[in-house]
Design an enzyme around this catalytic site. Structure first.
Site, short mmCIF file in Angstrom:
data_model
loop_
_atom_site.label_atom_id
_atom_site.label_comp_id
_atom_site.label_asym_id
_atom_site.label_seq_id
_atom_site.Cartn_x
_atom_site.Cartn_y
_atom_site.Cartn_z
NE ARG A 104 33.34 34.48 33.12
CZ ARG A 104 33.58 35.77 33.38
NH1 ARG A 104 33.28 36.69 32.50
NH2 ARG A 104 34.09 36.13 34.55
CG HIS A 131 32.14 35.50 39.56
ND1 HIS A 131 33.32 34.87 39.19
CD2 HIS A 131 32.18 36.73 38.96
CE1 HIS A 131 34.02 35.67 38.42
NE2 HIS A 131 33.36 36.79 38.27
CD GLN A 134 34.94 40.08 41.35
OE1 GLN A 134 35.17 39.89 40.16
NE2 GLN A 134 35.51 41.06 42.04
CG ASP A 218 26.91 41.88 39.34
OD1 ASP A 218 27.51 42.59 38.50
OD2 ASP A 218 26.84 40.64 39.25
CB CYS A 258 32.23 41.75 40.34
SG CYS A 258 30.68 41.72 39.42
NE ARG A 286 38.62 37.94 39.77
CZ ARG A 286 37.81 37.60 38.75
NH1 ARG A 286 36.88 38.43 38.35
NH2 ARG A 286 37.93 36.41 38.16
N1 CP Z 1 34.26 40.53 37.40
C1 CP Z 1 34.52 39.75 36.35
O1 CP Z 1 34.42 38.52 36.40
O2 CP Z 1 34.94 40.43 35.24
P1 CP Z 1 35.02 39.79 33.79
O3 CP Z 1 33.63 39.37 33.39
O4 CP Z 1 35.56 40.90 32.92
O5 CP Z 1 35.95 38.59 33.83
#
Ligand code: CP
Length: 303
Positions: A104, A131, A134, A218, A258, A286
């Site tokens: 990430r 992403h 997700q 979001d 998310c 997830r």
């Molecule tokens: N939705 C998501 O990616 O959550 P985090 O940022 O907690 O990993």
């Protein structure tokens, strides 16, 4: 087996995406039944997070452990990447030691460089552009509750950022109609939007939710928008998803987010208590969808 990366939903065929969704559903059942399944004994995964995470990290670490493997977490200050080690060098080193790497970072180009130089699978754990992990959880959740998402109508309300981009890619891959409502100046990337006829920008949140089977939003200020929170609260004021907005959608509409969420901003204070909200199942998926992805990248199809 040649290595495959998962940097975008577009990296996989529709057939492989559908396989992953079904496999994620299988993992959910196995988890609920307490089945032990350890196909990754002897495998190691590295998780590089240059930004905070709850769901992605826990899903990766818990999922790997449940499948018998081991994970190494590298935060921004844990590896020499934080001191400027070149990504191509890092990629070659880590490929000698582990079996898969998940990263990430805001910069999608860094993820692509890692994938280019690594000989092991690389997974996009979220960038400012995309992403994709997700979306595996979201599509799995929708299909568990409503059947195939193909031909459905999905409303995305809010910022044309990484989640919106991945929803555009999902609309392209799974063949659903995506209606996007966003303030002027916060539209999604024009090239991504132009890549499919399945996604369109509409005039308002009300327009977007009309006939929607699924409503998504979001946060108004994502990672990468630090310092813009006050301005964005003003700009996005007409883009809150609340119970009254969901009332304008189809009767059996689902709502997903998310997470993490800011109650009182992009959602009303009480929206997660509404029966149309399925965010906790979505979050749980997830884990199951990421297990399906890791198994697929390391072992290929098993059924
Ligand atoms: N939705 C998501 O990616 O959550 P985090 O940022 O907690 O990993």
């Amino acid at each position: 087996m040649s290595k495959q990366d998962f940097l975008s939903l577009l990296d996989f065929s529709v057939e492989d995406l559908d396989y992953l969704i079904k496999r994620g559903q299988r993992f959910r059942t196995m988890h609920a039944e307490g089945q032990i399944y350890r196909p990754l004994v002897g495998k190691t995964g590295a998780l590089i997070l240059q930004m905070n995470s709850t769901r992605t990290r826990v899903a990766f670490e818990a999922g790997f452990a449940q499948m018998g493997g081991h994970t190494i977490f590298l935060g921004n200050h844990d590896s020499q990447l934080g001191r400027g080690e070149p990504i191509p060098d890092f990629a070659k080193v880590i490929s000698e030691m582990v079996d898969v790497v998940m990263i990430r970072t805001l910069n999608q180009e860094d993820i692509e460089s890692l994938a280019h130089h690594a000989s092991i699978p690389v997974v996009n754990a979220m960038s400012s552009l995309l992403h994709p992990c997700q979306l595996l959880a979201d599509i799995q959740t929708f299909e568990e509750m409503r059947g195939s998402i193909s031909g459905s109508t999905v409303a995305f309300i809010g910022d044309g950022y990484n989640m919106c981009h991945s929803y555009i890619n999902a609309a392209r891959q799974w063949g659903f109609k995506l209606k996007i409502a966003c303030p002027k100046g916060y539209e999604p990337n024009a090239d991504i939007l132009a890549s499919t006829n399945n996604a369109q920008i509409v005039d308002s949140a009300q327009d977007a939710v009309t006939d929607a089977d699924l409503v998504i939003t979001d946060v108004w200020s994502s990672m990468g928008h630090e310092g813009q929170e006050g301005d964005r609260r003003c700009v996005f004021g007409n883009y809150q998803v609340n119970e009254a907005l969901l009332d304008k959608a189809n009767k059996d509409v689902l709502f997903m987010h998310c997470l993490p969420a800011h109650r009182g901003e992009e959602i009303s204070e009480t929206l997660f208590d509404d029966p149309r909200s399925v965010v906790w199942v979505e979050a749980g998926n997830r884990l199951h969808s990421q297990k399906a992805l890791l198994e697929f990248l390391l072992l290929g199809r098993v059924e």
